[in-house]
Enzyme design. Structure first.
Site, PDB file in Angstrom:
ATOM      1  CE  LYS A  68     -22.135  22.516 -14.817  1.00 32.23           C
ATOM      2  NZ  LYS A  68     -21.530  21.281 -15.098  1.00 32.23           N
ATOM      3  CB  SER A  77     -20.305  21.072 -18.877  1.00 32.62           C
ATOM      4  OG  SER A  77     -19.854  21.827 -17.849  1.00 32.62           O
TER       5      SER A  77
END
Lengths: 366, 366, 366, 366
Positions: C159, C228
């Site tokens: 992330k 992400s």
């Protein structure tokens, strides 16, 4: 002398041509008098195509030609996206013989001219080739409108092409490269090239400056152009609107610039520029003399308004910010002009000031 | 004498409480002076909850209580959906001791009162029980604002509950039936009941009439209420705003009714009603005296405007027609009042005339 | 010996931490055992922030630290966008002391390691600086998981950061240029850099190749990374999952590659790779041994599937093609693995084959 | 003996009829052999109308009739909403003289029959009148397909009307009341009445039961019907598909029921029911014998799947849950049948089990 008028014909859906049919049946409009149609249609891309086909089917019958030939004879400019209180309708541009005596001598009246560029190859779309061609078409349309001075021009509507996967593939097969493979961007290049082409014709921007600025510097823009694009075209159709001493029209046109989406002063400026002596306080009395309005929305071109942040281009409806921006500017214009039925076009590349937009107003001169 | 003021604090995101923190740190606002917060927040439902939690975390620290206790002490009214040019911000309602001499004798100045109903059982939400409770809370809030005459009331903000699947299941387990299992409709019942409760309190609608009309006859409505609902509540918070002789506030409030989303005259009416002598032509000179605006949008309550069909509630963005309607009415109001930072609430059941909306304006009295 | 497990905790909304609270209260999980949380949350960006804050509030209390300190101690990876049948839930990564004898000697069992990069300056985000930092963090996380051989790695979750207008402005004030001013693209650069960093660490891609390929050649990709990005971070959190001889976990992990969004064979491959002997015909019997699934969707990376054109990226929901792609691949995976509760992440730059995706499956080894 | 075949013709856009034109030009299909067309088209409502008009323009020329007459001669069933990996295409139902010897004696082969009800008055739409009329049309279509036993029926496609504001106004002018003024609900009533009409014809539901259940009890449903509705019709077109001893078709049809959107077993059931001996492990070998697939999605009919909550009908894309549900079920079906080109219809009232759907499969019999 020619007489010019832009009819407002409400529609019930993209394919609704019943209003136009009625006017043709009643001989109010003769098919050969129609020189262009701008259709403010609900729905998105396919609705534009649908409206196009429905109008073509009707006019093929009326003109005695094939369905395919219609858009070659009469530019059909479909503006998709009726947002907010925007009323769906057709603007039918009619040019007919006018009586010599209608207009006072030397008084300038509303006139328009329509011109269409040649078809572009995919690799030409959205490039300096399109800028040049639109420049030429704008000048040609001015000639047709018999307007010699660019100061008499108040609005230039351009509908241009939009690349499709099929067109890109065709170009690549020939070893040619299109301006961008990103379809969203491709629409922007086309609109930008159209607007800059008009800007060069009107002397707002120099030719070289236009080529360098294309999608690089959006502050270089036309204050007269409203450009849109669609996959249904491979050329550009240009409608130039202004005032001419050779027109016997009952109407006059003017324009103003809205600095932002809530700038009522820009609308007042347009109405005054079109010859109506108005302030805000007597606005209702002049509303009945306002015949037609054309708006370009660049509302979604900034992230703030009057120093206040907004979320048009960042919140969850950001993909539709062009539509929400239309709803905003249309509300402001309607609050002044009265009738929600007008052309409102989004896609602001090199048009209008970022955050605001162009308003052109046709008023009754008599 | 009490002094009343509604602060405007811009926010950068739902959880941004830095502006409020700064004002608390600088002692401009003391935590115990805050009686309610209305937050105009970008994003949808979860953003409302996020804003709620972020404010609660900050205020728990400031007030020395737990995070859970904050919303019980200070009604936090989160208005989701910043559409168009709406600027995200917090409206912080502050009540503090005022100086006796500030206001002229007998002159009425801005005041507000806040009241909260008891928690409703799921089966009571959106029913006549809620109508009655909001009626009582409205009268209680009037008393707290020390406004005796309903003619001095100009705006009633109500935030009520919204059924959730869990609440419905809980009721059904006890053999009780909620007003509707349709969650969309449930929000409408809650807003409608809140609005009708305020209408009964203000003498606009009779109690029996209210019960019969609930989501049956939307023409029965309050001209003062702006109701919203959220799953974060199981009770109703009511803020009554008006003018009182017991207030030493620098401000006055007035209201007007917009007949449709582009009705500038309704905004002018509100400004005049708030004591500013204005027409449209001198509007800019009075804009600096306009302090705060509260708008209710019922723009999406009709399918046409001024006889022209629009597609707000039928086109592909129809699920967001309430948001688009907000963008419309906000643009019109902004074109008059100047500052895009204001509260704009959708969900129009039994509020405002269908297609238009209520505008309340707080102006500088001095 | 360490024991590793990833708990599945259903959630009712982004802020719902009641399930985790129950497990903490019952001592099933001790707060200090939690090394990372991946939350598959409904809603969009603000819902991710909301979930983040709610988890931080709970864990601050449990860990006895401030709310701000929590995400520094425990990477909170919020995956927004529950599309189709995706079930919202929290995946809580727990590492605790394991019994020596649990695993057979030399048998490799499920293990993970977590590492966090330093904070990036805005101008470093989405550049080769991020590639390098993620490479290092991946190697560090491998070490923490006590996995020496990259062949034992089956999934790397990263992330990373996402530029905001504020960060861009801050960089520009210092005369620095960020990788792009286009916020959509900025997310892509960040995800791409994260994925390429993992790819370099795992020996899939050479360092120079990675730098050249970044958003230039999407066919250069990692078969293990799922990246992400979110505005809530300014660094990268990396979770490396694989099998280790130093783990006493009851589980094993494996992975497979889905060639397109309907490629059931890729899911079977992952299950077999995780040590379960299965074909499609006995799939139901092995479903109860499937513990957890991690999917990356690159379904929206192409415009066709098996030679058939689709309209994921061209039709009116194209702005949400990443969400629709998730719904597609999740349905296919669910049809094989049985339980719709799994992590599904979109944003596919340099991850998975275009049109398909990575599937990692944790299975019960005993 | 009659020969039956449903052609798959890929389309590039709603108005693309070039594939059909090619087959007509090459005499592969003769215009008079076309008995119905089902078009799986991208876009929404207006795209359906667009496809309709484009097909009508082509077929008017081919059949030598007016554009308006075409849909009266050949039911044109436009299914809007290509979601996920659904491939846009036309399914052209062709019936021609077959050779006696093609089919083995007594062996049942694929056949279909088409019937159209009378036009309904607005107040009849979505009521028991429509139920009765569809029942009769279904029985008539069975007769035309020369299928006597309902056990040989595997799929009934019905396209029915959808109320418009204009139709409602027309009814009210005559003092009549339509089933609902809510346009969304009106579509549901129409689909529900169509499905229940088919259910009554096939003996699944008794006539009285159908009338009482209409939008009251959605568990009362047909396992064979797939109903859709559109404002372009004021009657119902019914296509009954089954197997008949009077058919010399090379194909057979079967069906299965998917319990939820990821239920691969329901697809296998359909393939077996259509005469192919398959399990999941040899699925690829039988995929080339699968000719055509028809799916109904009721995926959005529940809020959970296999005990896990999902947010199809509650999250921010909930207005498009029918589209997302299609993407889900289509992925599962494609993962088994191989080709993403199939008919997938949403709007599940009284069709399929809630959360799942009907799958009908046409397979090569030889």
């Amino acid at each position: 002398m020619k007489d010019y008028r832009v009819y407002k014909i409400p529609t019930d859906s993209p394919e609704d041509v019943s209003g136009l049919k009625d006017l043709l049946n009643s001989k109010e409009i003769k098919p050969e008098e129609i020189v262009a149609i701008m259709n403010m249609t609900e729905g998105l891309g396919f609705a534009r195509g649908y409206a196009n086909l429905a109008h073509s089917v009707l006019l093929a019958e009326e003109l005695g030609c094939t369905i395919e030939e219609v858009p070659r004879k009469i530019p059909l400019i479909m503006i998709g996206g009726c947002s907010g209180l925007v009323a769906p309708y057709s603007a039918v541009f009619v040019e007919r013989e006018g009586k010599e005596e209608t207009a006072k001598k030397d008084e300038k009246r509303f006139a328009f001219g329509v011109s269409v560029t040649r078809d572009f190859k995919p690799e030409e779309q959205g490039t300096s080739v399109q800028i040049e061609a639109v420049k030429d078409a704008t000048l040609d349309a001015m000639k047709k409108a018999r307007i010699a001075d660019v100061k008499d021009i108040h609005c230039v509507q351009v509908k241009g092409p939009w690349l499709t996967p099929a067109l890109i593939a065709e170009a690549e097969k020939r070893g040619e490269k299109v301006v961008t493979n990103n379809l969203d961007l491709a629409g922007g290049y086309s609109r930008g090239a159209s607007a800059l082409g008009a800007a060069v014709a009107l002397g707002e921007v120099r030719s070289n400056q236009a080529k360098d600025a294309l999608l690089e510097d959006l502050t270089v823009h036309s204050s007269f152009a409203s450009a849109s694009s669609g996959t249904e075209r491979t050329n550009c159709a240009v409608i130039v609107m202004g005032n001419s001493t050779h027109s016997s029209s009952k109407y006059r046109i003017g324009h103003g610039i809205m600095k932002d989406g809530a700038d009522a002063a820009g609308v007042i400026e347009a109405i005054k520029n079109a010859g109506l002596n108005t302030g805000l306080d007597n606005i209702e009395s002049v509303q009945q003399k306002i015949d037609h309005v054309f708006v370009k929305s660049a509302v979604d071109g900034t992230g703030s308004c009057r120093g206040r942040r907004h979320v048009l281009t960042s919140d969850f409806l950001a993909p539709y910010s062009w539509l929400l921006g239309k709803a905003v500017i249309h509300a402001t214009v309607t609050s002044i002009v009265g009738d929600p039925m007008m052309q409102v076009s989004g896609g602001f590349e090199h048009q209008g000031p970022l955050g605001g937009g162009l308003v052109a107003v046709i008023t009754l001169a008599d």
